[in-house]
Each structure stands twice: as structure tokens, then as C-alpha cells.
Design a protein around this motif. Sequence first.
Motif, short mmCIF file in Angstrom:
data_model
loop_
_atom_site.label_atom_id
_atom_site.label_comp_id
_atom_site.label_asym_id
_atom_site.label_seq_id
_atom_site.Cartn_x
_atom_site.Cartn_y
_atom_site.Cartn_z
N ASN A 17 40.65 -30.64 3.34
CA ASN A 17 40.70 -29.19 2.94
C ASN A 17 40.79 -28.46 4.41
O ASN A 17 39.47 -28.02 4.22
CB ASN A 17 39.79 -29.49 2.01
N ALA A 18 41.82 -28.14 5.25
CA ALA A 18 40.91 -27.93 6.05
C ALA A 18 42.59 -26.70 6.67
O ALA A 18 43.73 -27.12 5.88
CB ALA A 18 40.91 -28.17 7.36
N SER A 19 42.70 -25.34 7.32
CA SER A 19 43.73 -24.91 7.67
C SER A 19 44.71 -25.71 9.15
O SER A 19 44.07 -26.92 9.56
CB SER A 19 43.41 -23.61 8.90
N PRO A 20 45.93 -25.72 8.63
CA PRO A 20 46.68 -26.52 9.89
C PRO A 20 45.62 -25.88 11.49
O PRO A 20 46.25 -27.73 12.09
CB PRO A 20 48.15 -25.90 9.61
N GLU A 21 46.03 -25.14 11.77
CA GLU A 21 44.77 -24.86 12.63
C GLU A 21 43.92 -25.77 12.91
O GLU A 21 43.87 -26.64 14.07
CB GLU A 21 44.81 -23.51 13.54
N ARG A 22 43.26 -25.71 12.24
CA ARG A 22 41.78 -26.57 12.44
C ARG A 22 42.19 -27.91 12.80
O ARG A 22 41.27 -29.00 13.21
CB ARG A 22 41.02 -26.28 10.73
N VAL A 23 42.83 -28.69 11.73
CA VAL A 23 43.17 -29.93 11.28
C VAL A 23 43.69 -30.25 13.20
O VAL A 23 43.61 -31.57 14.02
CB VAL A 23 44.32 -30.67 9.89
N PHE A 24 45.07 -29.38 13.41
CA PHE A 24 45.21 -30.09 14.43
C PHE A 24 44.57 -29.81 15.33
O PHE A 24 44.92 -31.05 16.88
CB PHE A 24 46.77 -28.71 14.90
N SER A 25 43.67 -29.17 16.01
CA SER A 25 42.62 -28.65 16.69
C SER A 25 42.20 -30.06 16.62
O SER A 25 41.43 -30.40 17.71
CB SER A 25 41.83 -27.88 16.70
#
Length: 92
Positions: A17-25
Motif C-alpha cells: 500500500n505505497a507508491s511504486p517510487e516509495r517501494v523501489f526506494s
Amino acid sequence: MENRIGNNEVFIEEVFNASPERVFSAWTDPGKLMQWYAPDDCTIHFKKINIETGGQFHSCISNPQFGDCWCIGEYKEIVPNKKNCVYPDQRG
């Protein structure tokens, strides 16, 4: 999502439950990895980490009860905010 794996591979897929950018980071920023990657009561440090396609990592998870567990691996494919394919090496 279509995923092809070979006989000696494991495919793990998780929905966050997070943006792809946040998970990738969270997976590619060494400082963030140190905050969450190791199990409870353990720490992780990196002897080497080069997060790019073909890059390698050498890490150690320290467990106060069982000692150190070293791991070496290679980033086989990095696609920012989409894919992070890591292959651990048995040599650790």
C-alpha cells in the motif's frame, strides 16, 4: 503480471500500500534497507552495494543470538520504480 522463472529460481511478488517510487526506494536506498531489511533484533550492514543492473552486493545480517550471516549477490535487472531482480550467490 506474467513471470517466467527457471527451475533454480524463486519468484516473490508482494503488493504494498505505497507508491511504486516509495517501494523501489525502500529496496534500493542502502540507508532505507538498513532500517527494515534485517529481522527483529538484528542489524544489517553492507560491505559492498552497487544497485544497478550487473551490480553486486555483499551484506551481513548480525543476530545477537546466532551470530553473523553473510550474503553475496548480483542485481540481474533494475528498472526504476518497476523491477528489482536480485540473485543471491551461494558463497556468502
